[in-house]
Scaffold this motif. Structure first.
Motif, PDB file in Angstrom:
ATOM      1  N   PRO A 115     -12.486  57.543  31.056  1.00 49.42           N
ATOM      2  CA  PRO A 115     -13.309  58.053  32.151  1.00 49.42           C
ATOM      3  C   PRO A 115     -14.285  56.957  32.573  1.00 49.42           C
ATOM      4  O   PRO A 115     -14.221  55.826  32.070  1.00 49.42           O
ATOM      5  CB  PRO A 115     -14.038  59.222  31.498  1.00 49.42           C
TER       6      PRO A 115
ATOM      7  N   THR B  14     -11.868  62.209  27.807  1.00 48.80           N
ATOM      8  CA  THR B  14     -13.026  62.687  28.554  1.00 48.80           C
ATOM      9  C   THR B  14     -14.180  62.936  27.594  1.00 48.80           C
ATOM     10  O   THR B  14     -13.976  63.409  26.476  1.00 48.80           O
ATOM     11  CB  THR B  14     -12.711  63.992  29.318  1.00 48.80           C
TER      12      THR B  14
ATOM     13  N   ASN C 215     -17.823  63.897  33.242  1.00 49.25           N
ATOM     14  CA  ASN C 215     -17.120  63.806  31.952  1.00 49.25           C
ATOM     15  C   ASN C 215     -17.106  62.376  31.418  1.00 49.25           C
ATOM     16  O   ASN C 215     -16.146  61.946  30.798  1.00 49.25           O
ATOM     17  CB  ASN C 215     -15.687  64.332  32.081  1.00 49.25           C
TER      18      ASN C 215
END
Length: 252
Positions: free
Chosen positions: A133, A186, A158
């Motif tokens: 992420p 995440t 996230n």
């Protein structure tokens, strides 16, 4: 032996720190003068395929950290050269740092990652894909004039800290049962209003200052595009990932 490409970057250094006592690790870098200290160093320049073959020689596992090049065409070229070098010298397995949604989205931020994932699947090399992420390190909220402001509509993020992503990579590089898998990593969901409440300051939503990368990103946040959650990071770490609130409490 484990080889870490682009090892002079922040992520590469963090991974090497976590591998020092767990495996024989080699740093592959464009400029050996900027290499991490305390580990063997090889020159491995994404623009010089011959140097990549030398850098990857004898690697049981290779962490292919994505090129810092922003132009998608050049970035894809760098990654394809690295995969070709890995295949040429018989690297045992490749662990690639990709980006979330690169398996399904082939444009924009994920264009180069999508192309690289497809090339890795075609290469015949044993692989693990780590889809990252955005880094929490770049999103740490700052209180200014006694308040916290944002333009994300109070929606969730996230993001994950580089330190956790580095530990996850180290675990995959030294563990078993990861080949042929792709992990969507995440971090724990957090919001700016939640952080403001925890810090005891007011939160204020502000309009975008001007068009640009942050305006694009905030629009994505407002649309909920960063709220996807999976258990992959926690599972690979073997523990909960660090939250934004715990980071702030530890640093303030």
């Amino acid at each position: 032996m484990i080889v870490i490409s682009a090892a002079s970057g922040v992520l590469g250094r963090l991974v090497i720190d976590r591998l020092r006592t767990r495996a024989d690790v080699v740093a592959a870098v464009r400029d050996p003068a900027r290499a991490p200290e305390g580990v063997p160093v090889r020159r491995g320049d994404y623009d010089d395929p011959a140097s990549l073959r030398t850098a990857f020689e004898g690697a049981a596992r290779l962490l292919l950290i994505s090129s810092p090049e922003l132009d998608p065409g050049r970035r894809i070229g760098h990654h394809l050269a690295a995969l070709a070098a890995a295949a040429d010298v018989g690297v045992g397995a490749v662990v690639y740092t990709s980006f979330l949604d690169a398996d399904t989205v082939a444009t924009g931020m994920t264009e180069a990652h999508h192309a690289t994932e497809q090339a890795l699947l075609r290469s015949g090399l044993p692989y693990t894909i780590l889809r990252h992420p955005f880094y929490s390190d770049a999103f740490v909220p700052l209180v200014s004039d006694g308040e916290l402001t944002g333009s994300g509509g109070g929606r969730g993020l996230n993001t994950a800290f580089r330190s956790d992503l580095a530990e996850a990579a180290a675990n995959v590089l030294t563990g078993e049962g990861h080949e042929g898998r792709a992990y969507d990593l995440t971090g724990p969901l957090w919001t700016h209003p939640e952080v403001a409440q925890a810090l005891g300051v007011p939160y204020r939503e502000v309009p975008e200052a001007a068009p640009g990368p942050m305006a694009w990103l905030n629009a994505r946040i407002r649309a909920g595009a960063l709220e996807r959650q999976t258990p992959d990071l926690e599972n690979v770490l073997g523990r909960p990932a660090r939250t934004m609130l715990s980071h702030l409490h530890a640093t303030l």
